[in-house]
Write a protein that holds these residues in place. Structure first.
Motif, mmCIF file in Angstrom:
data_model
loop_
_atom_site.group_PDB
_atom_site.id
_atom_site.type_symbol
_atom_site.label_atom_id
_atom_site.label_comp_id
_atom_site.label_asym_id
_atom_site.label_seq_id
_atom_site.Cartn_x
_atom_site.Cartn_y
_atom_site.Cartn_z
ATOM 1 N N THR A 1 0.836 -1.189 0.000
ATOM 2 C CA THR A 1 0.000 0.000 0.000
ATOM 3 C C THR A 1 0.874 1.243 0.000
ATOM 4 O O THR A 1 1.861 1.318 0.736
ATOM 5 C CB THR A 1 -0.918 0.019 1.241
ATOM 6 N N ASN B 1 0.484 5.412 0.448
ATOM 7 C CA ASN B 1 -0.368 6.537 0.832
ATOM 8 C C ASN B 1 0.286 7.817 0.344
ATOM 9 O O ASN B 1 1.450 8.078 0.645
ATOM 10 C CB ASN B 1 -0.564 6.577 2.346
ATOM 11 N N SER C 1 -4.789 6.747 -1.718
ATOM 12 C CA SER C 1 -3.974 5.558 -1.475
ATOM 13 C C SER C 1 -4.089 4.606 -2.657
ATOM 14 O O SER C 1 -5.056 4.634 -3.416
ATOM 15 C CB SER C 1 -4.390 4.864 -0.179
ATOM 16 N N CYS D 1 -8.538 -0.024 -1.681
ATOM 17 C CA CYS D 1 -7.282 -0.383 -0.997
ATOM 18 C C CYS D 1 -7.556 -1.043 0.338
ATOM 19 O O CYS D 1 -6.954 -2.062 0.673
ATOM 20 C CB CYS D 1 -6.425 0.852 -0.772
#
Length: 75
Positions: free
Chosen positions: A20, A22, A28, A63
């Motif tokens: 992931t 951000n 994100s 996400c």
């Protein structure tokens, strides 16, 4: 003009944990790969097995969905 939407359902195994990212603006993104398998018998009766890898990118609220599902091994 209508928004173009595509829907794909992949059933397979995760290659590795989702990554992931951000961003500073609050957005994100998650990246992960899924392996799908196909098996069949050719004309000579031999069993053929093929694995295909799919690179997946999801943005925004998806996400959270993919990250939490992957933790449960339910992808």
């Amino acid at each position: 003009m209508n928004a173009l939407r595509n829907k794909v359902q992949l059933i397979g195994r995760l290659g590795q944990d989702p990554k992931t990212i951000n961003f500073d603006d609050g957005k994100s993104k998650v990246n992960f790969s899924i392996a799908t398998n196909e098996s069949y018998r050719n004309g000579e009766g031999d069993k053929i097995e093929k694995t295909q890898w799919h690179d997946v990118v999801a943005w925004g609220s998806l996400c959270l969905l993919y990250t939490s599902d992957a933790a449960d091994d339910s992808l």
